[in-house]
Write a protein that holds these residues in place. Structure first.
Motif, PDB file in Angstrom:
ATOM      1  N   ILE A  14      19.630 -45.240  -4.709  1.00 17.53           N
ATOM      2  CA  ILE A  14      19.966 -43.863  -5.041  1.00 17.53           C
ATOM      3  C   ILE A  14      20.817 -43.871  -6.307  1.00 17.53           C
ATOM      4  O   ILE A  14      21.837 -44.555  -6.373  1.00 17.53           O
ATOM      5  CB  ILE A  14      20.732 -43.170  -3.892  1.00 17.53           C
ATOM      6  N   ASN A 108      21.383 -34.930   1.378  1.00 16.13           N
ATOM      7  CA  ASN A 108      21.616 -36.292   1.877  1.00 16.13           C
ATOM      8  C   ASN A 108      21.797 -37.270   0.718  1.00 16.13           C
ATOM      9  O   ASN A 108      22.666 -38.150   0.761  1.00 16.13           O
ATOM     10  CB  ASN A 108      20.449 -36.737   2.756  1.00 16.13           C
ATOM     11  N   LEU A 109      20.964 -37.128  -0.320  1.00 16.39           N
ATOM     12  CA  LEU A 109      21.098 -38.009  -1.486  1.00 16.39           C
ATOM     13  C   LEU A 109      22.433 -37.772  -2.188  1.00 16.39           C
ATOM     14  O   LEU A 109      23.086 -38.718  -2.638  1.00 16.39           O
ATOM     15  CB  LEU A 109      19.943 -37.783  -2.453  1.00 16.39           C
ATOM     16  N   CYS A 112      25.102 -39.548  -0.362  1.00 13.71           N
ATOM     17  CA  CYS A 112      25.083 -40.980  -0.683  1.00 13.71           C
ATOM     18  C   CYS A 112      25.798 -41.243  -2.006  1.00 13.71           C
ATOM     19  O   CYS A 112      26.615 -42.170  -2.117  1.00 13.71           O
ATOM     20  CB  CYS A 112      23.638 -41.478  -0.762  1.00 13.71           C
ATOM     21  N   ARG A 115      29.432 -41.285  -2.006  1.00 14.58           N
ATOM     22  CA  ARG A 115      29.989 -42.545  -1.480  1.00 14.58           C
ATOM     23  C   ARG A 115      29.964 -43.624  -2.557  1.00 14.58           C
ATOM     24  O   ARG A 115      30.963 -44.223  -2.871  1.00 14.58           O
ATOM     25  CB  ARG A 115      29.185 -42.979  -0.254  1.00 14.58           C
ATOM     26  N   GLN A 117      26.977 -45.078  -5.983  1.00 18.13           N
ATOM     27  CA  GLN A 117      25.625 -45.242  -6.511  1.00 18.13           C
ATOM     28  C   GLN A 117      25.141 -46.642  -6.147  1.00 18.13           C
ATOM     29  O   GLN A 117      25.809 -47.634  -6.423  1.00 18.13           O
ATOM     30  CB  GLN A 117      25.636 -45.064  -8.029  1.00 18.13           C
ATOM     31  N   HIS A 120      21.121 -47.284  -0.368  1.00 17.69           N
ATOM     32  CA  HIS A 120      21.512 -46.498   0.801  1.00 17.69           C
ATOM     33  C   HIS A 120      20.388 -46.374   1.825  1.00 17.69           C
ATOM     34  O   HIS A 120      20.594 -45.755   2.866  1.00 17.69           O
ATOM     35  CB  HIS A 120      21.941 -45.095   0.380  1.00 17.69           C
ATOM     36  N   VAL A 180      28.594 -42.433   5.376  1.00 22.06           N
ATOM     37  CA  VAL A 180      27.608 -41.394   5.167  1.00 22.06           C
ATOM     38  C   VAL A 180      27.199 -40.788   6.498  1.00 22.06           C
ATOM     39  O   VAL A 180      26.899 -39.618   6.607  1.00 22.06           O
ATOM     40  CB  VAL A 180      26.370 -41.973   4.434  1.00 22.06           C
ATOM     41  N   THR A 186      21.124 -41.148  10.218  1.00 21.23           N
ATOM     42  CA  THR A 186      21.941 -42.097   9.467  1.00 21.23           C
ATOM     43  C   THR A 186      22.733 -42.990  10.409  1.00 21.23           C
ATOM     44  O   THR A 186      22.984 -42.652  11.557  1.00 21.23           O
ATOM     45  CB  THR A 186      22.948 -41.388   8.535  1.00 21.23           C
ATOM     46  N   GLU A 189      25.948 -47.441   7.322  1.00 19.83           N
ATOM     47  CA  GLU A 189      25.592 -47.975   6.002  1.00 19.83           C
ATOM     48  C   GLU A 189      24.568 -47.120   5.267  1.00 19.83           C
ATOM     49  O   GLU A 189      24.258 -47.389   4.108  1.00 19.83           O
ATOM     50  CB  GLU A 189      25.064 -49.410   6.115  1.00 19.83           C
ATOM     51  N   GLY A 190      24.025 -46.079   5.905  1.00 16.82           N
ATOM     52  CA  GLY A 190      23.075 -45.218   5.222  1.00 16.82           C
ATOM     53  C   GLY A 190      21.913 -44.832   6.115  1.00 16.82           C
ATOM     54  O   GLY A 190      22.055 -44.684   7.326  1.00 16.82           O
ATOM     55  N   ARG A 191      20.741 -44.660   5.506  1.00 16.76           N
ATOM     56  CA  ARG A 191      19.526 -44.321   6.258  1.00 16.76           C
ATOM     57  C   ARG A 191      18.788 -45.604   6.609  1.00 16.76           C
ATOM     58  O   ARG A 191      18.381 -46.362   5.723  1.00 16.76           O
ATOM     59  CB  ARG A 191      18.628 -43.406   5.438  1.00 16.76           C
TER      60      ARG A 191
END
Length: 332
Positions: A14, A108-109, A112, A115, A117, A120, A180, A186, A189-191
């Motif tokens: 991302i 959602n992006l 991320c 948090r 770059q 994710h 996130v 999620t 740590e992300g998706r």
């Protein structure tokens, strides 16, 4: 008994500026086609403008790297000039829901990017996604069920439509602060999720020959706080129905020709010299296999991309040079 998760399907990088990212990936030696982005007019009679989220892929035979960004109102400078706009066409009763879902993806992006770059998204590939969903439920892992989306297949594919079936794993409880995760779709740590295997007849129609010789996605690296290593290992053992092996202080979940590496924060610098996690937990690196490592090194050097070497002989581009994620090249 065969496993229902067999390899890495894709990781998602991302980025703030997709034009910058596309240029970087070209210098890294990947072929990245023009991104696509939804579009709709801002007012009646006006031309369609990009909105929501834009993405593109660097493709391999059975996996890919995703580049994605959220699109802010009126901000097209962060998109490549050749971005393919996809006007939204749907019945009037469906269009508001479609716009809402695209807006959720964009939000959602954006979360991320708030948090950090970088990486994710981590998706595993499955030849039997319905069975995987049942197994996860029986193991007490929350998820959103199997979703199905369809999109136009690339020219030359064996079908005009590509069907994508996937599920996303939910956090067991809400998270806040630097995490996130908010529960649905999620984890800290992300998706993270599982996607049905790519269709070879469709994937083969995409551009799979990269100047750096990359042939596939081999590994994703997840860095966690030392005290969270055991709990994270337990989570992924449930997600993957596999036990990890120990390699130094890391825990390795071996898949079919790929792996997930869990590494405690205190061991990251020894594994990827000079690297620091942007947050904890965080996906800090991905690894691709290449046909000829010296040739990949030469290409990176010619393109002015700084590289380092791992203790095991892999090459990697540091995260600070690659928009927040270390990019590792390994002899295939």
């Amino acid at each position: 008994m065969p496993h229902d998760t067999t390899r890495l399907h894709h990781v998602g990088h991302i980025v703030e500026n997709l034009a910058e990212a596309s240029s970087l990936y070209g210098r890294l030696g990947f072929v990245v086609p023009p991104p696509s982005c939804p579009a709709m007019p801002r007012s009646e009679g006006a031309p369609p403008e990009p909105f929501g989220a834009a993405n593109t892929h660097a493709d391999f035979p059975d996996s890919f790297l995703e580049l994605a960004t959220c699109v802010k109102d009126g901000d097209t400078g962060r998109l490549p000039a050749d971005t393919r706009l996809v006007p939204l066409e749907a019945p009037a009763e469906v269009l508001p829901l479609l716009v809402e879902r695209i807006g959720e993806t964009s939000a959602n992006l954006a979360a991320c990017l708030d948090r950090f770059q970088g990486l994710h998204i981590l998706m595993f590939s499955s030849p039997a996604i319905d069975e995987a969903a049942v197994r996860l439920t029986e193991a007490g892992v929350r998820h959103g069920g199997v979703n199905t989306v369809r999109r136009a297949a690339p020219a030359g594919a064996n079908s005009p439509v590509e069907t994508i079936r996937y599920l996303e794993i939910d956090a067991q409880e809400p998270h806040s602060g630097t995490n996130v995760g908010t529960g649905a779709g999620t984890v800290p740590e992300g998706r993270v999720g599982i996607v049905a295997d790519l269709d070879p007849g469709i994937q083969s129609a995409r551009h799979l020959d990269h100047p750096n010789g990359a042939t596939g996605l081999a590994e994703a690296t997840l860095c966690v706080a030392d005290e969270d290593l055991a709990a994270t290992q337990h989570r992924y053992a449930a997600y993957l129905a596999r036990r990890p092996r120990q390699e130094g202080r890391a825990r390795i979940f071996d898949l079919d020709g790929a792996a997930l590496k869990l590494i405690p924060e205190s061991a990251l610098r020894a594994t990827l010299p000079g690297e620091e996690p942007p947050a904890l937990p965080a996906l800090v690196a991905y690894t691709v296999t290449v046909r000829d490592l010296p040739l990949a090194r030469d290409l990176l050097h010619r393109n002015g991309v700084p590289v380092r070497e791992t203790p095991t002989g892999d090459l990697f581009v540091p995260a600070k040079e690659a928009l927040g994620t270390a990019v590792v090249f390994r002899a295939g």
